[in-house]
Structures are given as C-alpha cells and as structure tokens.
Design a protein around this motif. Structure first.
Motif, PDB file in Angstrom:
ATOM      1  N   LYS A 187     -16.939 -47.921 -10.680  1.00 24.26           N
ATOM      2  CA  LYS A 187     -16.894 -47.446  -9.294  1.00 24.26           C
ATOM      3  C   LYS A 187     -17.258 -48.576  -8.333  1.00 24.26           C
ATOM      4  O   LYS A 187     -16.506 -48.864  -7.381  1.00 24.26           O
ATOM      5  CB  LYS A 187     -17.873 -46.279  -9.125  1.00 24.26           C
ATOM      6  CG  LYS A 187     -18.242 -45.949  -7.679  1.00 24.26           C
ATOM      7  CD  LYS A 187     -19.423 -45.004  -7.636  1.00 24.26           C
ATOM      8  CE  LYS A 187     -19.986 -44.885  -6.221  1.00 24.26           C
ATOM      9  NZ  LYS A 187     -19.068 -44.255  -5.284  1.00 24.26           N
ATOM     10  N   ASN A 213     -17.273 -30.137 -13.620  1.00 25.42           N
ATOM     11  CA  ASN A 213     -17.226 -31.490 -13.060  1.00 25.42           C
ATOM     12  C   ASN A 213     -15.804 -31.763 -12.597  1.00 25.42           C
ATOM     13  O   ASN A 213     -15.046 -32.486 -13.237  1.00 25.42           O
ATOM     14  CB  ASN A 213     -17.645 -32.520 -14.107  1.00 25.42           C
ATOM     15  CG  ASN A 213     -18.785 -33.394 -13.632  1.00 25.42           C
ATOM     16  OD1 ASN A 213     -18.860 -33.707 -12.450  1.00 25.42           O
ATOM     17  ND2 ASN A 213     -19.657 -33.789 -14.532  1.00 25.42           N
ATOM     18  N   LEU A 218     -13.493 -35.160 -12.752  1.00 21.96           N
ATOM     19  CA  LEU A 218     -14.071 -36.266 -13.512  1.00 21.96           C
ATOM     20  C   LEU A 218     -13.145 -36.592 -14.673  1.00 21.96           C
ATOM     21  O   LEU A 218     -12.724 -35.700 -15.406  1.00 21.96           O
ATOM     22  CB  LEU A 218     -15.449 -35.878 -14.050  1.00 21.96           C
ATOM     23  CG  LEU A 218     -16.105 -36.888 -15.006  1.00 21.96           C
ATOM     24  CD1 LEU A 218     -16.451 -38.170 -14.274  1.00 21.96           C
ATOM     25  CD2 LEU A 218     -17.356 -36.288 -15.645  1.00 21.96           C
ATOM     26  N   ALA A 230     -15.370 -40.612 -11.227  1.00 23.52           N
ATOM     27  CA  ALA A 230     -15.636 -39.336 -10.579  1.00 23.52           C
ATOM     28  C   ALA A 230     -14.672 -39.110  -9.425  1.00 23.52           C
ATOM     29  O   ALA A 230     -13.937 -40.005  -8.992  1.00 23.52           O
ATOM     30  CB  ALA A 230     -17.084 -39.293 -10.081  1.00 23.52           C
TER      31      ALA A 230
END
Length: 499
Positions: A284, A90, A93, A50
């Motif tokens: 992440k 988004n 992303l 992201a």
C-alpha cells in the motif's frame, strides 16, 4: 517539469508502478528500471490489498488495477482460538501472489514504454539520469550509502514467512499454545492453490523450542523450524506441508528517514519507511508513494521542488500509518497474554488495537461479533444497543471514593523497560485497585489502556483508567476488550489522532 531520463533502482511494486505512472505522464522521458534479481525470480508469497488502496490505484491507473483484481483472490477474515471462531466481513480485500503482482506491474510498465533491466545492481552515482528513484527495499543500499538520516528500530518478537499448497477459505488469525509457549499465524489465501502462513512468536518461546539453533546459509530456508511449525499448525494446514522461500526467523525492522531525498536521488516504498505487516501496509505505502511522487515530478519546475512536494504530501500519511503499525506490532508481540479472552472479545481487542477503528463502526459492519462480545462483557444476551458507548460505560464508571493506588503513566511503550518498572512497583505494593492516569491526549489514553491491560494481567488488581469525556468511545472499547475493569471520565477534553 519535463524530464529527459529517469532511472529506477528496484523492480518491486514501488519501482515498477512509479515507472509506469511516470512514463504515462511524460511519454518523452526515458524510464529504465534496474532490478538486481532475474525477471522470474522473486521471494515471498502473497500480499494483500485493501479496498481503500484499491480506490487510490483505480484513480491513478484503472487498467493496472483491473488486472490486479483479476489475478487476486477476495476473502473475509476469521479469528480461531482453540476451535472457537469469529468471522468479520472484509469487503474487497484481496490477496494476490507476489509473483502475479509483479508480473502485472512488469507487463503494464513495458506496455507504457518502460525498459526493464534485470540481473544488474548499479549505484545511484553511476547512472546517467535527471532523477534516480530508489525503490530498492527495506535493505536499500542507496539509503545505507548515506544522506537520508536513516534509522532502523528492531521489534522484540520474531516472525517468518512461509506458504502452503492449498487455499484457505478466509484469512485466519490463530494462536496455538504449545509446551514451549504460544505461536500465532496470520494466514490467508492468495491463489486457488496457495496460502500465505506468516507465523510469529516471542523470544522465550522461540528459544524454548530450540528454534534459535538453526543454521541457515545463503538462500536456504530454515527447514527445522518449518518442520516444527508444521506440527504446531497441523489442524490449520489440513495435512499440507509448509513451503519455504528464503524462510527464516526475523525481527521486524521499522525504517525511518529524516529526509527522503538527497541531490537527484529520492526514496520511496520500504527504502524510505516501513510499517509492520499486521497493518497490511508495505505494498500500500509503496504504490501510494509512487502516485504522489509522479504527481509532484509532473507539477513542479525542478527535482528539489518536486521532492519537497512529494515528502510534504506523503510524510503525514506515512507517519500516521507507522504509528498505527507500531501499536499493532506491540499488540501482536504481547498476544499470548490475552488468549484467555473469548474469541469475540479478542476480536474486539484486535480491531481496536491501533486506535483507528472505533467500536461503533466495527459494530455497524460486524454486529454478530460485537453483540456476542458485549453479551460476554456484561453477562447478558448478545446485543448491540443503539447507545453502545453509554451502555458499556453505564455500570463501569469507578466511584470517586474508590481506594486505589494511583499510577501516573507517561510512557510510549506499554511493554518496554519503563513500563516493566511501573508494573513491578505496582506488584510490590499489592493494592486491591489501581487508578491509571495521565495526559488527556488520545495517544496517551491509548497507551494508558494498554498499560492497564498489563497491570490487570500481571498484578491482578482492579484497574481503573481515566480519560477525558470526548474519548469515551476509546474507554468503552478498552472495557469490552479487557484492557480495563473500570473507567473514570474526568478532566479536560483530549485531542489528537492515534498517530
């Protein structure tokens, strides 16, 4: 501190990224990555990154991120329920093949001077190193050897990872009802000719479809389940087969550790902690761990001080994300109970499931979806009024004299054994209305709203949820997403985050 030699166990994103950053920070240090698999052998399909994670990677190492972005595929997100589709922007992303991500990280690690050794699996005690970074994954042998106070919690639902040989236009969340129950896919493109299909179901559906009888040995995939799911998702697959790669049913393992270090060994990534994939958090957390650990090793005078600093910096963020992921996992495990909602209201339920995206913020980025949901909720034309929370609550505050059975909800899992007992007792009483009350803190309110959703569905009564005035936004989101019929704004103010 200046380190002489560092050994890294595990050649995944956490280990490779930590190795590169450490070598860049300390060029004189010898850094060796030990990976048990062969260089060109990996498992899995695509991973997502992201925008927030990308910003952190850019600040830490812009060169590596540039190549990750070049190999990635940007996409938006959709929810498809029986052909009714809601789309959400988004921004930034990206999906990227796990093989591509590892290739980028390997090249950049070697470019920095890191030595990579494949096909070996040494134990931490056998390594000559000042520090051992254990990034050996969710099944970490280093962690299991002891000293970290580890615990593992299994989820109730079942899932498997597979792929398909074409690129979806967007990420898609799609439930499909079958004669056996509901299957749902989280699918997204990660290359010009590839998409990930992660598929979930509950245990009764899994057993009813006889998918619990497959025998899978070694590195083989569960071909019987792949064949069954190809038919379930044939519309979304557009005639393509599902591709397996060690594909088999699993229950999600949430790993926690009381300590992330022991002696000269420190854990990072999935070896130290996991968070449910529906938050998109594994890669992440791994790479952000690497950033914090290398900064601590560079700043502190000795390993114990560095490890303490690393854990002090990272643990609050990790635990917050683990709590968001826990709520998200529970939402997905109970997903079939809410597929009756119009797709826009279901999207509201999805976006607010963990408590980290306020309704008004979602409305600012996706006004078409929120406007349609508000119209469905209120029986009016689609709209996003400027006073969104007040508008939602205006006609849905329960009268004080409403005759309702009071349910005092103090529990952690709205779908657990304690909640089962609460729902059963309420059903036995057969009231016309229920008033769900509890502590004023925000986590308690979010759990109360989830329990209220169960009560609405399984008891059939009008359900009122009480909450403090400063959490009116959460109450409004609960109404629009179908978690409650009415609300009571009362009591002292709440406090605390969703985690």
């Amino acid at each position: 501190m200046q380190l002489r030699r560092v050994a890294v166990l595990g050649g995944g994103p956490a280990g490779l990224y930590a190795a590169r950053l450490l070598k860049l920070a300390q060029p004189r240090c010898e850094v060796v990555v030990h990976e048990q698999g062969e260089r060109d052998t990996t498992f899995g399909f695509g991973v997502g990154l992201a925008a927030g994670t990308q910003r952190k990677l850019e600040a830490a190492d812009a060169d590596t991120l540039r190549d990750i972005r070049a190999a990635g595929r940007p996409h938006d997100m959709t929810m498809d329920v029986g052909g009714a589709v809601a789309r959400v922007r988004n921004d930034n992303l990206i999906g990227i093949a796990r093989t591509e991500l590892l290739d980028v990280l390997q090249r950049h690690a070697e470019k920095a001077g890191v030595r990579l050794e494949h096909g070996v699996r040494p134990a931490a005690d056998d390594l000559d190193a000042d520090v051992v970074l254990a990034a050996d994954g969710v099944g970490s042998a280093t962690r299991e050897a002891g000293g970290f106070g580890a615990s593992v919690e299994l989820g109730r639902g079942l899932f498997l990872w597979c792929g398909a040989g074409f690129a979806l236009d967007d990420a898609v969340f799609a439930p499909v009802d079958t004669e056996h129950g509901t299957f749902v896919t989280h699918a997204y493109p990660y290359a010009d000719d590839r998409s990930t299909f992660l598929i979930e179901t509950d245990e009764p559906t899994w057993r009813a479809a006889c998918l619990d009888t497959a025998v899978v040995e070694g590195d083989a995939s569960d071909t019987a389940s792949l064949a069954h799911l190809r038919e379930v998702f044939r519309t979304h697959l557009r005639g393509h087969d599902l591709i397996g790669n060690r594909t088999r049913w699993q229950r999600f393992r949430t790993v926690t550790c009381r300590r992330w270090s022991a002696g000269r060994v420190v854990l990072l990534g999935d070896a130290a902690h996991t968070a449910h994939f529906s938050i998109g958090s594994g890669t992440k957390l791994a790479m952000e761990d690497a950033i914090a650990l290398v900064a601590a090793l560079d700043a502190e005078p000795d390993p114990p001080a560095a490890f303490a600093r690393y854990e002090a910096v990272r643990r609050p963020a990790v635990e917050r994300l683990q709590e968001l992921a826990r709520r998200s996992r529970l939402w997905w495990e109970s997903f079939p109970s809410r597929t009756h909602l119009p797709v826009e209201r279901l999207m509201i339920s999805y976006m607010t499931r963990a408590g980290n995206i306020p309704l008004d913020r979602f409305a600012a980025t996706s006004p078409e979806v929120v406007g349609a949901a508000l119209g469905q909720f209120a029986g009016v034309a689609p709209q996003v009024p400027p006073d969104l929370t007040d508008w939602v609550l205006r006609s849905r505050v329960a009268p004080d004299d409403l005759d309702a059975l009071v349910v005092d909800a103090v529990l952690d899992d709205p779908w657990g054994v304690e909640a089962d007992a609460v729902v059963a007792a309420a059903a036995a009483a057969a009231p016309a209305a229920l008033r769900v009350v509890g502590p004023p803190e925000r986590p308690a309110l979010l759990t109360r709203l989830d329990l209220a959703e169960r009560l609405r569905t399984e008891v059939g009564a009008t359900v009122v949820v009480e909450g403090p005035p400063d959490l009116r936004d959460d109450l409004a989101a609960g109404l629009v997403s179908g978690r409650a019929d009415l609300v009571g704004v009362t009591g002292s103010t709440g406090s605390g985050e969703a985690s």
